[in-house]
Design a protein around this motif. Structure first.
Motif, PDB file in Angstrom:
ATOM      1  N   TYR A  70      -4.647   3.175   1.984  1.00 22.57           N
ATOM      2  CA  TYR A  70      -5.003   1.942   1.284  1.00 22.57           C
ATOM      3  C   TYR A  70      -6.508   1.896   1.012  1.00 22.57           C
ATOM      4  O   TYR A  70      -7.224   0.986   1.419  1.00 22.57           O
ATOM      5  CB  TYR A  70      -4.558   0.710   2.076  1.00 22.57           C
ATOM      6  N   THR A 100       4.442   3.989   0.109  1.00 22.08           N
ATOM      7  CA  THR A 100       3.108   3.410  -0.119  1.00 22.08           C
ATOM      8  C   THR A 100       2.859   3.073  -1.586  1.00 22.08           C
ATOM      9  O   THR A 100       1.882   2.379  -1.896  1.00 22.08           O
ATOM     10  CB  THR A 100       2.009   4.370   0.377  1.00 22.08           C
ATOM     11  N   THR A 147       2.702  -0.642  -1.729  1.00 22.86           N
ATOM     12  CA  THR A 147       1.714  -1.376  -0.926  1.00 22.86           C
ATOM     13  C   THR A 147       1.063  -2.507  -1.710  1.00 22.86           C
ATOM     14  O   THR A 147       0.888  -3.620  -1.195  1.00 22.86           O
ATOM     15  CB  THR A 147       0.625  -0.419  -0.401  1.00 22.86           C
ATOM     16  N   GLU A 148       0.723  -2.255  -2.949  1.00 25.58           N
ATOM     17  CA  GLU A 148       0.007  -3.264  -3.740  1.00 25.58           C
ATOM     18  C   GLU A 148       0.901  -3.947  -4.775  1.00 25.58           C
ATOM     19  O   GLU A 148       0.393  -4.602  -5.692  1.00 25.58           O
ATOM     20  CB  GLU A 148      -1.191  -2.612  -4.439  1.00 25.58           C
ATOM     21  N   GLN A 154       5.457  -3.253   3.039  1.00 27.83           N
ATOM     22  CA  GLN A 154       4.010  -3.415   2.860  1.00 27.83           C
ATOM     23  C   GLN A 154       3.303  -3.602   4.191  1.00 27.83           C
ATOM     24  O   GLN A 154       2.185  -3.104   4.393  1.00 27.83           O
ATOM     25  CB  GLN A 154       3.744  -4.596   1.922  1.00 27.83           C
ATOM     26  N   MET A 168       0.338  -0.898   5.423  1.00 32.03           N
ATOM     27  CA  MET A 168      -1.041  -1.297   5.694  1.00 32.03           C
ATOM     28  C   MET A 168      -1.550  -0.732   7.011  1.00 32.03           C
ATOM     29  O   MET A 168      -2.749  -0.527   7.187  1.00 32.03           O
ATOM     30  CB  MET A 168      -1.157  -2.815   5.696  1.00 32.03           C
TER      31      MET A 168
END
Length: 600
Positions: free
Chosen positions: A206, A354, A357-358, A380, A384
């Motif tokens: 990240y 991943t 993730t965002e 998520q 992180m």
């Protein structure tokens, strides 16, 4: 062999035979040439055997008496195999592509039989030079007999079809054939590796300012890098002086990949010094047990070199609590005045999560379902925590659907690579190597293929972040769908209902058996051994029955494991297995899995 008759002329001299034998020992020619010289080759579908070799004068090729080698034949050889002939290359590639297209059109083709004894008994090598079609003929039967895993019915394991952007990257790499050891042998391909590693590090960690890493030949070697750094941290100088009598251990979970035992053995600490921590029912390492084990090891004066957390187990897609493990290993090491072990995350299977993730769940641009949004939120949280790892393994050839080998080892802090470093004095023919960028000064391998960064960057940028999010989400969706459908049957038990990922593990028992009750009894230690053995045998028997009944045109090819990772009361638990890595797998495939189970 019919149709090939030996043509005898003058026999070669004793000196020529001696030289040919020397060349055979050196691997330069086949043993067939010992008895004579081949003047003409049989048809491409025929094979050379020792008693079928034509004889001719050895001086027509070369002489041991000073007669010059035939320069015209040498020129023909170099023109055929080393001078660019685009049409000749295109011709063979078109044939291979046509064969691959034919396979794709008929995904129900049965695997071809294999005969290793015949292969070993017939290691023929042609004597005379041929052309690219001879190269094609030498490998085509094995090419045709190898499954590309393009069929949407392949659900056996953590492997999917290679995407076509990866194919473009692989072709490009093969055309240039870089060796990623130093800049001299790879030029901008080395730069591409830096770019690919940094892009993946930003996904995994990240965003981080100082990552570094390399592509390797597979997840086992990537895990080896992480473990070796850990050994060097707790036994400084082990690279040069060995362990010097220290007891050194590594730690992983019972559900982790067997490569961890391989790594412990090859590092020299010994497989018996790999401590396996039990998992909970979600296949996550029990951190309470880890904490107690660390205290015991430190009190006994043991050096704890590394802890491997798994981000996606191979069978059930279990995910360890990386944040909790980080906290425990740091606290226990500090309490006992020891250096903290290397926290290496084996994300070979699960790294592609991943991509989510965002993902903005509020905006929900890709229109995920409420259930999928719920899964994404949990994913998520796990993703992180990866920024707390010291190093990570990822296999782009798994959930990245790329070509083998494209595994990567990445460190959060580039400084950690100092534990693997060697000097230019130790690599005399890499005297020009720059430790700031040339991997040969710290990698296990010297020769290292460039295919990893090529297929990774081609795939990442052609498919794009949104494309990857759709691919990952669809895998999650299909796995969750199958779990819910199976849970409706009394005689089925989903074993990894809380795991996040593309895998489903379950039992199928004879109709009338209360699978959930039997499972609860097993976990509680209330199931008699004779009952357990009978139920486990039934799980296997029904899997085999479905395999025999399956229609290869519509029925998915499922996997079976004898130990899916969670071991209640210490028992290895068998399970059926489906892994949704193929983007072309449909809802109808899931429907058919359910129907095939009902039909048993």
């Amino acid at each position: 062999m019919a149709g090939v008759q030996p043509v005898v002329s003058s026999m070669p001299s004793a000196e020529a035979v001696r030289v040919m034998r020397m060349m055979r020992l050196s691997g330069l020619v086949s043993r067939h040439a010992e008895t004579g010289w081949t003047r003409s080759r049989p048809a491409s579908n025929q094979i050379y055997f020792p008693n079928q070799v034509e004889q001719t004068n050895p001086h027509t090729l070369f002489s041991c008496d000073g007669v010059p080698m035939d320069r015209e034949k040498y020129q023909q050889l170099t023109e055929t195999f080393f001078q660019w002939d685009q049409e000749a290359i295109h011709s063979v590639l078109r044939e291979l592509l046509s064969a691959a297209a034919a396979e794709d059109a008929f995904p129900e083709l049965h695997p071809m039989s294999q005969n290793y004894e015949t292969a070993q008994a017939n290691p023929e090598i042609h004597v005379l030079p041929g052309n690219l079609k001879d190269a094609r003929d030498a490998i085509f039967p094995y090419f045709w007999g190898t499954d590309s895993w393009n069929s949407p019915l392949h659900l056996e394991n953590v492997r999917g079809p290679a995407n076509h952007a990866s194919l473009v990257g692989a072709f490009a790499c093969l055309l240039k054939n870089p060796n990623l050891c130093t800049d001299r042998y790879s030029q901008r391909s080395n730069e591409l590796e830096v770019k690919a590693v940094t892009a993946l590090a930003n996904l995994i960690f990240y965003h981080t300012e100082d990552p570094w890493g390399v592509f390797t030949i597979g997840g086992t070697v990537s895990n080896l890098y992480g473990a070796k750094i850990g050994v060097e941290k707790v036994v400084p100088g082990a690279m040069q002086r060995g362990l010097r009598g220290e007891r050194v251990v590594g730690i992983c979970s019972q559900a982790s990949h067997y490569s961890n035992r391989t790594v412990a053995g090859w590092l020299g600490i010994g497989t018996e010094q790999l401590i396996e921590i039990p998992t909970d029912a979600s296949l996550s390492m029990r951190v309470d047990v880890l904490e107690r084990k660390l205290d015991q090891l430190y009190r006994d004066g043991v050096r704890v070199a590394y802890v491997v957390a798994t981000f996606g187990t191979t069978d059930g897609f279990g995910i360890d609590d990386v944040a909790a493990i980080r906290q425990v290993i740091d606290e226990r090491a500090a309490e006992h005045g020891q250096p903290p072990p290397q926290l290496h995350v084996d994300a070979a299977v699960g790294w592609a999560l991943t991509f989510l993730t965002e993902y903005d769940r509020q905006q929900n641009k890709l229109q995920f379902s409420p259930r999928l949004l719920e899964l994404t939120e949990r994913i998520q949280q796990h993703c992180m925590s990866l920024k707390l790892a010291d190093s990570v393994t990822l296999d782009f050839h798994k959930m990245g659907r790329a070509h083998y080998p494209s595994s990567a080892f990445i460190v959060y802090h580039r400084e950690d690579l100092k534990y693997l470093a060697r000097t230019t004095e130790e690599t005399p023919y890499f005297a020009e190597a720059d430790p700031r960028r040339d991997p040969a000064l710290f990698t296990l391998e010297c020769s290292r293929p460039g295919i990893g960064p090529y297929v990774a960057m081609a795939s990442l940028n052609a498919i794009g972040l949104e494309g990857w999010r759709m691919l990952v989400a669809r895998s999650l969706e299909l796995a969750d769908q199958l779990k819910q459908r199976l849970a409706a049957f009394e005689y089925c038990k989903v074993l990894n209902p809380d795991c996040l990922g593309a895998s489903v593990n379950w039992w199928v028992l004879p109709k009338g058996r209360p699978a959930a009750e039997i499972w609860d009894q097993l976990v509680a230690g209330e199931l008699p051994d004779e009952h357990r053995q009978r139920y486990f045998a039934e799980v296997r028997r029904l899997f085999s029955k479905r395999e025999k009944m399956a229609d290869p045109t519509i029925d998915a090819r499922l996997g079976f494991t004898t130990d899916y990772g969670f071991r209640p009361q210490g028992h290895h638990v068998p399970a059926w297995k489906a892994v949704f890595f193929n983007p072309r797998t449909t809802d109808e495939v899931v429907d058919r899995i359910v129907q095939s189970i009902e039909d048993l």
